[in-house]
Scaffold this motif. Structure first.
Motif, short mmCIF file in Angstrom:
data_model
loop_
_atom_site.label_atom_id
_atom_site.label_comp_id
_atom_site.label_asym_id
_atom_site.label_seq_id
_atom_site.Cartn_x
_atom_site.Cartn_y
_atom_site.Cartn_z
N PHE A 1 0.85 -1.20 0.00
CA PHE A 1 0.00 0.00 0.00
C PHE A 1 0.88 1.24 0.00
O PHE A 1 2.03 1.18 0.47
CB PHE A 1 -0.92 0.01 1.22
CG PHE A 1 -1.80 -1.21 1.31
CD1 PHE A 1 -2.90 -1.36 0.48
CD2 PHE A 1 -1.50 -2.23 2.21
CE1 PHE A 1 -3.69 -2.49 0.54
CE2 PHE A 1 -2.29 -3.37 2.28
CZ PHE A 1 -3.38 -3.50 1.44
N ALA A 2 0.32 2.36 -0.49
CA ALA A 2 1.07 3.62 -0.46
C ALA A 2 1.35 4.00 0.99
O ALA A 2 0.59 3.65 1.90
CB ALA A 2 0.25 4.71 -1.15
N ASP A 3 2.44 4.71 1.22
CA ASP A 3 2.80 5.12 2.58
C ASP A 3 1.74 6.05 3.17
O ASP A 3 0.97 6.65 2.45
CB ASP A 3 4.15 5.86 2.57
CG ASP A 3 5.29 4.89 2.33
OD1 ASP A 3 5.04 3.67 2.45
OD2 ASP A 3 6.40 5.35 2.01
N GLY A 4 1.79 6.18 4.48
CA GLY A 4 0.89 7.13 5.14
C GLY A 4 -0.16 6.42 5.97
O GLY A 4 -0.15 5.20 6.12
N HIS A 5 -1.06 7.20 6.54
CA HIS A 5 -2.10 6.67 7.43
C HIS A 5 -3.37 7.47 7.16
O HIS A 5 -3.38 8.69 7.36
CB HIS A 5 -1.65 6.82 8.88
CG HIS A 5 -2.55 6.13 9.85
ND1 HIS A 5 -3.14 6.78 10.90
CD2 HIS A 5 -2.98 4.85 9.92
CE1 HIS A 5 -3.88 5.92 11.59
NE2 HIS A 5 -3.81 4.74 11.01
N ASN A 6 -4.39 6.81 6.68
CA ASN A 6 -5.64 7.50 6.37
C ASN A 6 -6.52 7.49 7.63
O ASN A 6 -7.01 6.44 8.07
CB ASN A 6 -6.33 6.78 5.20
CG ASN A 6 -7.61 7.49 4.79
OD1 ASN A 6 -8.24 8.15 5.59
ND2 ASN A 6 -7.97 7.34 3.52
N GLY B 1 -0.06 2.50 6.70
CA GLY B 1 -0.26 2.67 8.14
C GLY B 1 -1.60 2.14 8.62
O GLY B 1 -1.78 1.92 9.84
N ASN B 2 -2.52 1.87 7.71
CA ASN B 2 -3.83 1.34 8.11
C ASN B 2 -3.81 -0.18 8.32
O ASN B 2 -4.78 -0.74 8.84
CB ASN B 2 -4.90 1.69 7.06
CG ASN B 2 -5.19 3.18 7.02
OD1 ASN B 2 -4.99 3.85 6.01
ND2 ASN B 2 -5.66 3.71 8.14
N CYS B 3 -2.71 -0.82 7.93
CA CYS B 3 -2.62 -2.28 8.13
C CYS B 3 -2.73 -2.62 9.62
O CYS B 3 -3.38 -3.60 9.99
CB CYS B 3 -1.30 -2.82 7.57
SG CYS B 3 -1.27 -2.82 5.77
N ALA B 4 -2.10 -1.81 10.45
CA ALA B 4 -2.16 -2.08 11.90
C ALA B 4 -3.59 -1.97 12.41
O ALA B 4 -4.02 -2.77 13.26
CB ALA B 4 -1.26 -1.09 12.64
N ASP B 5 -4.38 -1.01 11.86
CA ASP B 5 -5.79 -0.88 12.26
C ASP B 5 -6.57 -2.13 11.87
O ASP B 5 -7.36 -2.67 12.65
CB ASP B 5 -6.44 0.32 11.57
CG ASP B 5 -5.67 1.61 11.81
OD1 ASP B 5 -5.16 1.78 12.94
OD2 ASP B 5 -5.57 2.43 10.87
#
Ligand SMILES: [Zn+2]
Length: 466
Positions: free
Chosen positions: A333-338, A388-392
């Motif tokens: 996935f693209a970097d960052g956290h949505n 960053g949403n993988c952890a969520d």
């Protein structure tokens, strides 16, 4: 929202916390080991497993006792027919029960106790009941006089006013219409197994074992007692009469009963050919996780219609869950956290927890997870889902799986290890580089044969167990 359960005793939904605020002291009626347990029994045990896991998720500790009924009418009849001792006969089915619970991933209770190892305590308890005037003797057997116990009928909400005083029943199981004085100690009969005790030679009735073992290990008042609805009368009613007769204190604060299971819309019976043990189903190739999922997916107070279509649908649901997990673990996935997607994950978790707090509403808890997966999948497709949403997503999946426990596949004994799969994938990649597509196809086919599915993606090869 507080944790709430429907209490059979009060017929109301009540907030729950253990008496000491910390440890839930819980007793559940275990199997009668005269045969393999059937899927109706396993529905009850699966409900109790979800209950255990949710109580722990809510921060409580558990002290859970389950009995093994290894002396009882049906066992004695079957053992005698086969010319076996009680022990010889029951050991096989006790072992099978433990294996079946492992196959279905049911957690072991803190204590599993056998009735035949508590005969002395049962004799003592019957002595106490006799001293308090609750019993009488007839032909060497000892009966509980239900008219002496004012609360008789309070659990099953039975009107006992018309019951004939002094009418007796000797069998362990009977219907509400036959509410009678029940047997605590059965006099020695013919060649039946018996114990020589100070209240005479004989054997205990079924009901006294649970009162005695529950109170021995958990104290006079339990937080929770659970079982199938068919046990509410006479078994649990009689447990109350015995225990409260002995102590004068409330025996159980919260009574939980799971509803019946039917098969393809009909009552399960051998004569209809719709009677299944766990082994019958796994031998037909159904995965244990699909069986567990189906048994857990219907809220425990609803009748469960167990169908082969339902089992296939359960397997499909598990595939969706595992495919989503695979995507989270392997896709780039693209970097960052949505933040919007993080908020969606938190909302899903909250809905999941609220549903289970609500008298273990497993259907709603599952709906919360699948709605979340649908939304997260489309966010992945549109590129809004960030690394960053993988952890969520993993937080939602791991909370889900700590209760439902279906994400990891059961490895068959003839199965293949992860390392072997990786070695095959490496060999297949080498073969493809060398343009040896015949070998590459052979490897894919061999892995499929052994239950492993390969998927070629932009990011490389993914694999999963069927
Ligand atoms: Zn019991």
């Amino acid at each position: 929202m507080p944790l709430r359960f429907y209490n059979t005793l009060t017929q109301e939904v009540e907030d729950f916390a253990p008496m000491d605020g910390r440890t839930v002291r819980m007793y559940t009626c275990g199997p009668t080991v005269y045969h393999y347990v059937h899927i109706g029994n396993l529905r009850t045990f699966t409900f109790q497993d979800i209950l255990r896991r949710w109580l722990r998720a809510r921060g409580f500790q558990l002290n859970h006792v389950m009995n093994i009924t290894d002396v009882e009418d049906k066992i004695i009849r079957s053992a005698m027919q086969q010319g076996k001792s009680l022990n010889e006969y029951t050991a096989v089915y006790e072992q099978a029960f433990i294996e079946d619970t492992k196959t279905l991933r049911l957690e072991a209770p803190e204590r599993l106790v056998r009735a035949t190892e508590h005969i002395d305590e049962m004799v003592e308890a019957i002595g106490t009941l006799s001293d308090k005037g609750f019993t009488y003797e007839s032909d060497g057997s000892i009966y509980y006089r239900i008219s002496k116990f004012a609360g008789y009928g309070k659990l099953s909400h039975l009107d006992v006013s018309g019951i004939m005083a002094g009418a007796r029943v000797d069998v362990d199981e009977y219907e509400k219409a036959d509410a009678r004085d029940f047997v605590l100690w059965k006099a020695r009969k013919g060649d039946e197994p018996f114990w020589d005790t100070k209240i005479g030679p004989g054997r205990p009735g079924w009901h006294i074992e649970c009162s005695v073992m529950a109170m021995k290990y958990l104290g006079e008042t339990l937080d929770i007692h659970a079982g199938g609805i068919d046990l509410a009368f006479p078994h649990h009613e009689n447990e109350i009469a015995q225990s409260e007769g002995m102590t004068g204190k409330q025996f159980v604060r919260l009574w939980l009963h799971s509803e019946h299971l039917i098969v393809e819309g009909q009552k399960m019976s051998k004569s209809l050919g719709n009677f299944f043990t766990l082994r019958d189903l796994t031998e037909q190739g159904y995965q244990p996780e699909a069986i567990r999922y189906l048994l857990a997916s219907v809220p425990y107070r609803k009748k469960l219609n167990f169908t082969m279509d339902g089992l296939r649908a359960a397997a499909t649901s598990i595939d969706r869950l595992r495919n989503f997990k695979l995507r989270v673990d392997t896709e780039k996935f693209a970097d960052g956290h949505n933040e919007a997607i993080a908020a969606r994950s938190r909302a899903a978790l909250e809905q999941f927890e609220k549903s289970l707090d609500d008298d273990l509403n497993t259907a709603e808890a599952l709906a919360a997870i699948f709605e979340y997966i649908r939304d997260a999948n489309s966010a992945m497709d549109s590129g809004e889902f960030r690394g960053g949403n993988c952890a969520d997503a993993n937080a939602v999946l791991s909370r889900f799986d700590s209760i439902f426990d279906v994400l990891t596949a059961t490895v068959a004994e003839s199965g293949i290890s992860d390392a072997e799969v990786d070695a095959f994938i490496k060999e297949r990649q080498d073969a493809r580089k060398a343009r040896n597509f015949k070998r590459s196809d052979e490897i894919r086919a061999e892995l499929l044969e052994r239950g492993v599915v390969l998927e070629d993606t932009k990011e490389g090869v993914r694999w999963k167990r069927k």
